[in-house]
Design an enzyme around this catalytic site. Structure first.
Site, mmCIF file in Angstrom:
data_model
loop_
_atom_site.group_PDB
_atom_site.id
_atom_site.type_symbol
_atom_site.label_atom_id
_atom_site.label_comp_id
_atom_site.label_asym_id
_atom_site.label_seq_id
_atom_site.Cartn_x
_atom_site.Cartn_y
_atom_site.Cartn_z
ATOM 1 N N LYS A 291 46.804 43.801 44.095
ATOM 2 C CA LYS A 291 47.664 42.703 43.759
ATOM 3 C C LYS A 291 47.041 41.858 42.663
ATOM 4 O O LYS A 291 47.720 41.069 42.018
ATOM 5 C CB LYS A 291 47.883 41.825 44.990
ATOM 6 C CG LYS A 291 48.516 42.537 46.152
ATOM 7 C CD LYS A 291 48.593 41.683 47.398
ATOM 8 C CE LYS A 291 49.089 42.570 48.526
ATOM 9 N NZ LYS A 291 48.764 41.997 49.829
ATOM 10 N N GLY A 292 45.766 42.021 42.461
ATOM 11 C CA GLY A 292 45.027 41.155 41.554
ATOM 12 C C GLY A 292 45.454 41.201 40.110
ATOM 13 O O GLY A 292 45.247 40.246 39.360
ATOM 14 N N ASP B 79 34.203 46.201 39.405
ATOM 15 C CA ASP B 79 32.940 45.868 40.053
ATOM 16 C C ASP B 79 32.181 47.163 40.320
ATOM 17 O O ASP B 79 31.442 47.642 39.465
ATOM 18 C CB ASP B 79 33.217 45.078 41.326
ATOM 19 C CG ASP B 79 31.973 44.497 41.968
ATOM 20 O OD1 ASP B 79 30.856 44.725 41.457
ATOM 21 O OD2 ASP B 79 32.098 43.811 42.998
ATOM 22 N N LYS C 251 32.111 43.587 35.723
ATOM 23 C CA LYS C 251 30.884 43.182 36.410
ATOM 24 C C LYS C 251 29.948 44.388 36.488
ATOM 25 O O LYS C 251 29.815 45.018 37.538
ATOM 26 C CB LYS C 251 31.237 42.661 37.812
ATOM 27 C CG LYS C 251 30.115 41.912 38.485
ATOM 28 C CD LYS C 251 30.382 41.598 39.948
ATOM 29 C CE LYS C 251 31.554 40.721 40.204
ATOM 30 N NZ LYS C 251 31.695 40.368 41.654
ATOM 31 N N PHE D 290 30.538 36.206 43.110
ATOM 32 C CA PHE D 290 31.853 36.441 43.699
ATOM 33 C C PHE D 290 32.839 35.449 43.094
ATOM 34 O O PHE D 290 32.728 34.248 43.290
ATOM 35 C CB PHE D 290 31.817 36.323 45.221
ATOM 36 C CG PHE D 290 33.049 36.904 45.835
ATOM 37 C CD1 PHE D 290 33.177 38.273 45.964
ATOM 38 C CD2 PHE D 290 34.099 36.100 46.221
ATOM 39 C CE1 PHE D 290 34.338 38.839 46.495
ATOM 40 C CE2 PHE D 290 35.254 36.650 46.759
ATOM 41 C CZ PHE D 290 35.368 38.024 46.890
ATOM 42 N N VAL D 291 33.799 35.983 42.332
ATOM 43 C CA VAL D 291 34.744 35.156 41.601
ATOM 44 C C VAL D 291 36.148 35.277 42.183
ATOM 45 O O VAL D 291 36.524 36.317 42.730
ATOM 46 C CB VAL D 291 34.765 35.503 40.098
ATOM 47 C CG1 VAL D 291 33.448 35.126 39.441
ATOM 48 C CG2 VAL D 291 35.067 36.969 39.868
#
Length: 181
Positions: A44-45, A103, A131, A153-154
């Site tokens: 969903k990001g 990530d 990242k 952690f963002v």
């Protein structure tokens, strides 16, 4: 609002993100002339990033989505769960995967492999955040990167912690006290 107090530091403002999307959109427009790409958003990001990015891509393009996850809390499990698959036939099509953050790279590696196996003419990746210190595989390298960030952690602008904080209009570092309760 209370949830803004959970942010240790704002890394990128809404204006920063908009400017970066304009820059990425110009480059993608040049690279995909006459290719009519299919942009595949990883739910969903990707939603805020994709919505802003496509405003700046001046091409015929199609949109589709996949819902693939490998995270529980702040850690990748390494196991993919597919909740939604593509509805577009990507055979002989140029596919550009739109992701909010890369990530570990494990999810993206599997998605790229799947799209190649389905006969895509090309598969590239655009990500708002990269990242690299979190990588567990180097098999996938994004072609288009908004920002490279440290291993923090963002959240915000689509990025979440347990489905929360996606609606922040900026990207910030989540206070460790929030997820180490």
């Amino acid at each position: 609002m209370k949830f803004h107090h959970d942010i240790e530091e704002v890394l990128f403002s809404n204006e920063d993100i908009t400017n970066k999307c304009q820059e990425l959109g110009r480059i993608i427009t040049e690279d995909y002339q006459d290719k009519n790409p299919v942009l595949v958003g990883l739910l969903k990001g990707c939603i805020p990033f994709m919505a802003e990015l496509i405003k700046h891509i001046e091409l015929y393009l199609e949109l589709d989505f996949m819902d693939v996850s490998s995270y529980v809390g702040t850690e990748s499990t390494g196991k993919l769960v597919f909740e939604k698959d593509l509805s577009t036939d990507i055979r002989n099509r140029h596919v550009l995967i739109v992701d909010d953050i890369i990530d570990t790279g494990l999810t993206l590696k599997e998605v790229c492999k799947l799209l190649h196996d389905r006969g895509a003419a090309s598969v590239e990746v655009v990500t708002l955040l990269d990242k690299p210190d979190g990588r567990k595989t180097n098999d996938v390298v994004p072609k288009y990167i908004g920002y490279t960030i440290p291993k923090k952690f963002v959240v915000g602008f689509g990025l979440d912690y347990n489905q929360l904080y996606r609606n922040l209009p900026y990207i910030g570092i989540l206070k460790e006290s929030v997820y180490n309760k």
